[in-house]
Design a protein around this motif. Structure first.
Motif, PDB file in Angstrom:
ATOM      1  N   ASP A  32     -23.072  38.785 -34.100  1.00 60.23           N
ATOM      2  CA  ASP A  32     -24.428  38.333 -33.787  1.00 60.23           C
ATOM      3  C   ASP A  32     -24.449  36.804 -33.714  1.00 60.23           C
ATOM      4  OD1 ASP A  32     -27.145  37.625 -33.805  1.00 60.23           O
ATOM      5  OD2 ASP A  32     -27.695  39.293 -35.114  1.00 60.23           O
ATOM      6  N   ALA A  33     -24.677  36.254 -32.528  1.00 58.15           N
ATOM      7  CA  ALA A  33     -24.634  34.800 -32.327  1.00 58.15           C
ATOM      8  C   ALA A  33     -25.705  34.078 -33.151  1.00 58.15           C
ATOM      9  CB  ALA A  33     -24.807  34.469 -30.846  1.00 58.15           C
ATOM     10  N   GLN A  34     -26.867  34.704 -33.330  1.00 56.79           N
ATOM     11  CA  GLN A  34     -27.937  34.073 -34.109  1.00 56.79           C
ATOM     12  C   GLN A  34     -27.532  33.948 -35.578  1.00 56.79           C
ATOM     13  OE1 GLN A  34     -31.284  36.580 -33.358  1.00 56.79           O
ATOM     14  NE2 GLN A  34     -31.527  35.889 -31.249  1.00 56.79           N
ATOM     15  N   LYS A  35     -26.950  34.980 -36.117  1.00 57.88           N
ATOM     16  CA  LYS A  35     -26.501  34.941 -37.519  1.00 57.88           C
ATOM     17  C   LYS A  35     -25.336  33.968 -37.678  1.00 57.88           C
ATOM     18  CE  LYS A  35     -28.163  39.538 -38.676  1.00 57.88           C
ATOM     19  NZ  LYS A  35     -27.820  40.909 -39.055  1.00 57.88           N
ATOM     20  N   GLU A  36     -24.446  33.929 -36.702  1.00 58.56           N
ATOM     21  CA  GLU A  36     -23.331  32.984 -36.753  1.00 58.56           C
ATOM     22  C   GLU A  36     -23.848  31.547 -36.694  1.00 58.56           C
ATOM     23  OE1 GLU A  36     -19.619  31.812 -37.400  1.00 58.56           O
ATOM     24  OE2 GLU A  36     -20.225  33.906 -37.335  1.00 58.56           O
ATOM     25  N   ASN A  37     -24.866  31.298 -35.879  1.00 55.91           N
ATOM     26  CA  ASN A  37     -25.484  29.973 -35.800  1.00 55.91           C
ATOM     27  C   ASN A  37     -26.093  29.589 -37.151  1.00 55.91           C
ATOM     28  OD1 ASN A  37     -26.605  27.558 -34.600  1.00 55.91           O
ATOM     29  ND2 ASN A  37     -28.549  28.640 -34.470  1.00 55.91           N
ATOM     30  N   PHE A  38     -26.783  30.533 -37.773  1.00 57.28           N
ATOM     31  CA  PHE A  38     -27.364  30.283 -39.098  1.00 57.28           C
ATOM     32  C   PHE A  38     -26.262  29.931 -40.099  1.00 57.28           C
ATOM     33  CE2 PHE A  38     -28.345  31.839 -43.355  1.00 57.28           C
ATOM     34  CZ  PHE A  38     -29.537  31.182 -43.622  1.00 57.28           C
ATOM     35  N   ASN A  39     -25.190  30.715 -40.110  1.00 56.42           N
ATOM     36  CA  ASN A  39     -24.083  30.460 -41.039  1.00 56.42           C
ATOM     37  C   ASN A  39     -23.470  29.078 -40.813  1.00 56.42           C
ATOM     38  OD1 ASN A  39     -24.447  32.960 -42.163  1.00 56.42           O
ATOM     39  ND2 ASN A  39     -22.519  33.820 -41.446  1.00 56.42           N
ATOM     40  N   THR A  40     -23.306  28.698 -39.543  1.00 60.97           N
ATOM     41  CA  THR A  40     -22.736  27.389 -39.224  1.00 60.97           C
ATOM     42  C   THR A  40     -23.633  26.275 -39.733  1.00 60.97           C
ATOM     43  OG1 THR A  40     -21.662  28.289 -37.262  1.00 60.97           O
ATOM     44  CG2 THR A  40     -21.966  25.904 -37.337  1.00 60.97           C
ATOM     45  N   ARG A  41     -24.928  26.382 -39.485  1.00 62.31           N
ATOM     46  CA  ARG A  41     -25.867  25.347 -39.934  1.00 62.31           C
ATOM     47  C   ARG A  41     -25.941  25.290 -41.459  1.00 62.31           C
ATOM     48  NH1 ARG A  41     -30.066  23.748 -36.100  1.00 62.31           N
ATOM     49  NH2 ARG A  41     -29.160  24.058 -34.057  1.00 62.31           N
ATOM     50  N   LEU A  42     -25.936  26.437 -42.093  1.00 65.09           N
ATOM     51  CA  LEU A  42     -25.984  26.478 -43.558  1.00 65.09           C
ATOM     52  C   LEU A  42     -24.727  25.829 -44.141  1.00 65.09           C
ATOM     53  CD1 LEU A  42     -27.885  27.706 -45.788  1.00 65.09           C
ATOM     54  CD2 LEU A  42     -26.218  29.545 -45.931  1.00 65.09           C
ATOM     55  N   CYS A  43     -23.582  26.105 -43.543  1.00 59.05           N
ATOM     56  CA  CYS A  43     -22.324  25.516 -44.000  1.00 59.05           C
ATOM     57  C   CYS A  43     -22.348  23.999 -43.845  1.00 59.05           C
ATOM     58  CB  CYS A  43     -21.164  26.116 -43.212  1.00 59.05           C
ATOM     59  SG  CYS A  43     -19.562  25.460 -43.683  1.00 59.05           S
ATOM     60  N   LYS A  44     -22.867  23.502 -42.732  1.00 58.61           N
ATOM     61  CA  LYS A  44     -22.965  22.055 -42.520  1.00 58.61           C
ATOM     62  C   LYS A  44     -23.892  21.415 -43.548  1.00 58.61           C
ATOM     63  CE  LYS A  44     -21.984  21.969 -37.577  1.00 58.61           C
ATOM     64  NZ  LYS A  44     -22.512  21.670 -36.236  1.00 58.61           N
ATOM     65  N   ALA A  45     -25.006  22.068 -43.831  1.00 57.61           N
ATOM     66  CA  ALA A  45     -25.945  21.530 -44.825  1.00 57.61           C
ATOM     67  C   ALA A  45     -25.297  21.518 -46.205  1.00 57.61           C
ATOM     68  CB  ALA A  45     -27.223  22.360 -44.841  1.00 57.61           C
ATOM     69  N   ARG A  46     -24.578  22.567 -46.540  1.00 59.77           N
ATOM     70  CA  ARG A  46     -23.900  22.632 -47.839  1.00 59.77           C
ATOM     71  C   ARG A  46     -22.844  21.537 -47.960  1.00 59.77           C
ATOM     72  NH1 ARG A  46     -21.311  27.483 -47.828  1.00 59.77           N
ATOM     73  NH2 ARG A  46     -19.358  26.666 -48.575  1.00 59.77           N
ATOM     74  N   ARG A  47     -22.173  21.264 -46.875  1.00 61.09           N
ATOM     75  CA  ARG A  47     -21.151  20.220 -46.879  1.00 61.09           C
ATOM     76  C   ARG A  47     -21.765  18.841 -47.115  1.00 61.09           C
ATOM     77  NH1 ARG A  47     -16.532  19.591 -42.323  1.00 61.09           N
ATOM     78  NH2 ARG A  47     -15.124  18.405 -43.635  1.00 61.09           N
ATOM     79  N   VAL A  48     -22.918  18.582 -46.516  1.00 56.06           N
ATOM     80  CA  VAL A  48     -23.610  17.309 -46.726  1.00 56.06           C
ATOM     81  C   VAL A  48     -23.959  17.147 -48.208  1.00 56.06           C
ATOM     82  CG1 VAL A  48     -25.750  16.047 -46.255  1.00 56.06           C
ATOM     83  CG2 VAL A  48     -24.492  17.095 -44.377  1.00 56.06           C
TER      84      VAL A  48
END
Length: 145
Positions: A37-53
């Motif tokens: 699911d591209a929408q869920k993958e997009n969410f995971n990517t954004r969440l990972c970037k926020a966690r990294r910050v």
């Protein structure tokens, strides 16, 4: 929930797979759900970037204030005061002069240290409220992509 609707979403903490999904804590979708699911993958990517910050910011703070490198054997209330004090001191020092170590740390492409220990994944079922809140964030990211 429809795309284009306005939602009121709560402030949330960001976690990884080691935490259960809660109304106040967002975690990524499991791989078996997101890779199709591209929408869920997009969410995971954004969440990972926020966690990294957040982890990088904590790493900068911990480099300056060594008390944050190890578990604190004090009450929760004291930990809150200690962390807030470190943030205030850090900001005060940043305002008075540019710290060379801080600038060098920001220029690194990868974090210098892992600020948090890995936690064993939690497969417990989340509440419907938590799932609904996460879906609101997914929808928001679709609209604002």
């Amino acid at each position: 929930m429809q795309l284009g609707e306005n939602y009121v979403c709560p402030y949330v903490l960001i976690g990884d797979e080691g935490f259960a999904l809660k109304p106040y804590l967002m975690r990524p979708f499991p791989y078996r759900q997101s890779h199709r699911d591209a929408q869920k993958e997009n969410f995971n990517t954004r969440l990972c970037k926020a966690r990294r910050v957040v982890e990088n910011a904590f790493g900068v703070l911990a480099q300056k204030w060594r008390i944050l490198f190890r578990p604190m054997e004090v009450s929760v209330e004291s930990v809150i005061v200690i962390v807030k004090t470190c943030c205030i001191f850090h900001n005060f020092l940043r305002d008075t002069h540019m710290d060379k170590q801080y600038i060098e740390f920001l220029e690194l492409s990868e974090p210098v240290m892992d600020a948090f220990e890995n936690i064993i994944p939690n497969a417990r079922r989340a509440t419907d409220t938590a799932i609904e809140i996460r879906q609101k964030f997914v929808n928001y990211l679709i609209i604002n992509n």
